[in-house]
Design a protein around this motif. Structure first.
Motif, mmCIF file in Angstrom:
data_model
loop_
_atom_site.group_PDB
_atom_site.id
_atom_site.type_symbol
_atom_site.label_atom_id
_atom_site.label_comp_id
_atom_site.label_asym_id
_atom_site.label_seq_id
_atom_site.Cartn_x
_atom_site.Cartn_y
_atom_site.Cartn_z
ATOM 1 N N PRO A 77 0.822 -1.211 0.000
ATOM 2 C CA PRO A 77 0.000 0.000 0.000
ATOM 3 C C PRO A 77 0.855 1.259 0.000
ATOM 4 N N THR A 78 0.380 2.278 -0.678
ATOM 5 C CA THR A 78 1.035 3.582 -0.592
ATOM 6 C C THR A 78 0.816 4.128 0.821
ATOM 7 N N PRO A 79 1.568 5.132 1.239
ATOM 8 C CA PRO A 79 1.342 5.707 2.569
ATOM 9 C C PRO A 79 -0.106 6.173 2.770
ATOM 10 N N GLU B 2 -2.810 4.947 1.247
ATOM 11 C CA GLU B 2 -3.613 3.737 1.365
ATOM 12 C C GLU B 2 -3.421 3.071 2.727
ATOM 13 N N ALA B 3 -2.177 3.076 3.214
ATOM 14 C CA ALA B 3 -1.894 2.479 4.521
ATOM 15 C C ALA B 3 -2.678 3.193 5.620
ATOM 16 N N ASP B 4 -2.749 4.520 5.541
ATOM 17 C CA ASP B 4 -3.532 5.288 6.517
ATOM 18 C C ASP B 4 -5.000 4.877 6.490
ATOM 19 N N LEU B 5 -5.564 4.757 5.291
ATOM 20 C CA LEU B 5 -6.979 4.410 5.157
ATOM 21 C C LEU B 5 -7.245 2.988 5.623
ATOM 22 N N LEU B 6 -6.335 2.072 5.295
ATOM 23 C CA LEU B 6 -6.516 0.685 5.700
ATOM 24 C C LEU B 6 -6.421 0.535 7.219
ATOM 25 N N VAL C 39 -1.033 -4.746 10.946
ATOM 26 C CA VAL C 39 -0.873 -3.370 11.426
ATOM 27 C C VAL C 39 0.592 -2.946 11.341
ATOM 28 N N ALA C 40 1.483 -3.834 11.743
ATOM 29 C CA ALA C 40 2.917 -3.504 11.695
ATOM 30 C C ALA C 40 3.353 -3.171 10.274
ATOM 31 N N ARG C 41 2.852 -3.934 9.298
ATOM 32 C CA ARG C 41 3.224 -3.654 7.908
ATOM 33 C C ARG C 41 2.673 -2.308 7.464
ATOM 34 N N LEU C 42 1.457 -1.980 7.896
ATOM 35 C CA LEU C 42 0.876 -0.685 7.532
ATOM 36 C C LEU C 42 1.653 0.472 8.157
ATOM 37 N N VAL C 43 2.028 0.300 9.421
ATOM 38 C CA VAL C 43 2.780 1.360 10.108
ATOM 39 C C VAL C 43 4.152 1.528 9.467
ATOM 40 N N ASP C 44 4.802 0.426 9.143
ATOM 41 C CA ASP C 44 6.090 0.507 8.457
ATOM 42 C C ASP C 44 5.937 1.143 7.079
ATOM 43 N N GLY C 45 4.733 1.027 6.502
ATOM 44 C CA GLY C 45 4.481 1.611 5.184
ATOM 45 C C GLY C 45 4.010 3.047 5.214
ATOM 46 N N GLY C 46 3.937 3.647 6.411
ATOM 47 C CA GLY C 46 3.615 5.065 6.490
ATOM 48 C C GLY C 46 2.373 5.417 7.275
#
Length: 252
Positions: free
Chosen positions: A74-76, A78-82, A107-114
């Motif tokens: 996910p883009t940063p 997209e990561a925020d929205l997810l 969640v960890a992957r999303l946080v690492d992604g922005g």
């Protein structure tokens, strides 16, 4: 444009356990093939292709997995929205139980992604108008006990919304969170008056009562700890019907 012209048109419906939840969009998609992505344990079977995973904590978790399996990330934005969707559906993770490590790994992957948990929390729990806080206080003040305190029931009317502000003032998740914290409470029921002579009923359980099955019996759906339905009638009528439906679940 040439590539787009060669693609088949279709509709993707997410997080809807029944077809009627798409509302007025049903006319726009009635001639299209439909993919349904959902995680509700109840509802109706509709759509041409279905990907329904009841074990998923949210549909945004499934969307994240789709993006990652593409393979991509996910883009940063997209990561925020997810993360927002995952946090909302899990009550900021308070509804998750044992063996939910896969959700926190996501969640960890999303946080690492922005994505930012602090930003997500503020999006959910801040920026209120004063009218929303007052409406929340009114709903809590109205709460009444049933079944020897095992059930708390409250309500909001359309007049409450008109006098306090707007529909944006509704804060039902906070009502559930506070009332579920009351000692001895197993179920919280929140009746909200809707236009055209109907009411929506939200149900939350602390784990000992399957409110999903109750909601299904009333024509709605959801999960074991969180579910809801809509029904025609006044708040007083809906209240009586709900208490009758709760009686066998509460042991009389």
């Amino acid at each position: 444009e040439g590539l787009a012209a060669g693609l088949a048109k279709g509709a993707v419906i997410v997080d809807c356990s029944t077809a009627d939840r798409v509302g007025e969009m049903d006319r726009a998609i009635e001639e299209l093939p439909v993919l349904v992505i959902d995680h509700h344990t109840s509802g109706e079977v509709f759509g041409d292709v279905r990907w329904v995973v009841p074990q998923a904590p949210s549909v945004t978790y499934l969307i994240q997995r789709l993006i990652e399996e593409y393979p991509d990330r996910p883009t940063p934005e997209e990561a925020d929205l997810l993360l927002f969707g995952l946090a909302r559906d899990t009550g900021f993770f308070r509804h998750l139980v044992e063996k939910s490590g896969f959700a926190f790994e996501a969640v960890a992957r999303l946080v690492d992604g922005g994505a930012s948990p602090r930003k997500t929390y503020r999006m959910i729990h801040s920026g209120w108008e004063l009218s929303k806080a007052r409406l929340l206080a009114l709903s809590i003040q109205r709460a009444e006990q049933a079944f020897r305190g095992r059930v708390l029931l409250t309500w909001q009317t359309l007049e409450d919304l008109r006098s306090m502000g707007s529909k944006a003032a509704r804060g039902s998740d906070e009502v559930y969170r506070i009332l579920q914290a009351v000692q001895g409470v197993e179920v919280v029921a929140f009746i909200q008056e809707e236009p055209q002579g109907r009411c929506s009923v939200g149900l939350r359980s602390n784990g000992t009562c399957d409110v999903g099955s109750l909601a299904r019996s009333m024509g709605g759906g959801g999960h074991v700890p969180a579910a809801g339905y809509t029904a025609p009638g006044r708040i007083a009528d809906i209240r009586e019907q709900l208490l009758q439906a709760l009686t066998p679940l509460m042991g009389g």
